[in-house]
Design a protein around this motif. Structure first.
Motif, PDB file in Angstrom:
ATOM      1  N   GLU A  99       0.766  -1.231   0.005  1.00 32.21           N
ATOM      2  CA  GLU A  99      -0.050  -0.085   0.048  1.00 32.21           C
ATOM      3  C   GLU A  99       0.973   1.301  -0.118  1.00 32.21           C
ATOM      4  N   VAL A 100       0.476   2.263  -0.751  1.00 32.03           N
ATOM      5  CA  VAL A 100       1.069   3.477  -0.607  1.00 32.03           C
ATOM      6  C   VAL A 100       0.112   4.728  -0.379  1.00 32.03           C
ATOM      7  N   SER A 101       0.692   5.322   0.713  1.00 32.57           N
ATOM      8  CA  SER A 101      -0.492   6.614   1.087  1.00 32.57           C
ATOM      9  C   SER A 101       0.485   7.444   1.856  1.00 32.57           C
ATOM     10  N   GLU A 102       0.903   8.422   0.971  1.00 31.61           N
ATOM     11  CA  GLU A 102       1.934   9.600   1.476  1.00 31.61           C
ATOM     12  C   GLU A 102       1.544  10.842   0.813  1.00 31.61           C
ATOM     13  N   HIS A 103       1.320  11.829   1.660  1.00 32.03           N
ATOM     14  CA  HIS A 103       1.253  13.359   1.145  1.00 32.03           C
ATOM     15  C   HIS A 103       0.229  13.493   0.245  1.00 32.03           C
ATOM     16  N   GLY A 104      -1.051  12.696   0.309  1.00 23.52           N
ATOM     17  CA  GLY A 104      -1.912  12.866  -0.745  1.00 23.52           C
ATOM     18  C   GLY A 104      -1.957  11.780  -1.956  1.00 23.52           C
ATOM     19  N   ILE A 105      -0.763  10.968  -1.858  1.00 26.65           N
ATOM     20  CA  ILE A 105      -0.559  10.072  -3.065  1.00 26.65           C
ATOM     21  C   ILE A 105      -1.239   8.791  -2.514  1.00 26.65           C
ATOM     22  N   CYS A 106      -2.100   8.241  -3.237  1.00 23.71           N
ATOM     23  CA  CYS A 106      -2.737   6.758  -2.684  1.00 23.71           C
ATOM     24  C   CYS A 106      -2.625   5.926  -4.118  1.00 23.71           C
ATOM     25  N   GLY A 107      -2.456   4.710  -3.644  1.00 28.00           N
ATOM     26  CA  GLY A 107      -2.406   3.626  -4.347  1.00 28.00           C
ATOM     27  C   GLY A 107      -1.612   2.492  -4.155  1.00 28.00           C
TER      28      GLY A 107
END
Length: 144
Positions: A99-107
């Motif tokens: 999972e990626v969720s950093e500084h408004g970037i998700c995916g």
């Protein structure tokens, strides 16, 4: 990345491989959101890589790719209790999802490898088929 020009005997002819991928968020401020580094360095590197011919890292990020990211998540949930391989159609592909969720970037970030470059390419193309609507048929056919 592929193992090289196998027909010329150039399979994994390297002693060290370093790759750094940076993804920045542009709105509202430019901030580093993802730093992914891969270092392969080992005296026996060629021997350790003998079982694969290609590997890939895909970042599937942003609102336009929500359906593609969800497809990876769903497949991961359905298969994680078994040795994690793709479908029998692409049996040589092994992959994982983060999972990626950093500084408004998700995916998601997807890492995959295969004994066959063609099999990995076909699996990626199948997995991200929804992306064709986003990039258009011309770009899809040119790059994938």
């Amino acid at each position: 990345m592929t193992s090289g020009r196998m027909s010329r005997g150039e399979r994994w002819q390297l002693d060290k491989y370093l790759s750094v991928n940076l993804v920045t968020a542009t709105a509202p401020t430019r901030r580093l959101a993802i730093r992914d580094a891969l270092l392969l360095e080992d005296p026996g590197l060629r021997t350790r890589l003998h079982a694969i011919d290609a590997f890939a890292l895909l970042f599937v990020l942003g609102p336009h790719l929500t359906a593609v990211a969800q497809r990876f998540r769903q497949d991961h949930r359905e298969h994680r209790i078994r040795p994690f391989r793709a479908t029998p159609k692409h049996a040589s592909v092994e992959w994982s999802v983060s999972e990626v969720s950093e500084h408004g970037i998700c995916g998601v970030a997807v890492r995959a490898s295969s004994r066959s470059t063609e099999d990995l390419r076909a699996w990626i193309r199948e997995q991200i088929s929804d992306l064709q609507m986003v990039v258009g048929e011309s770009a899809w056919n040119m790059y994938l």
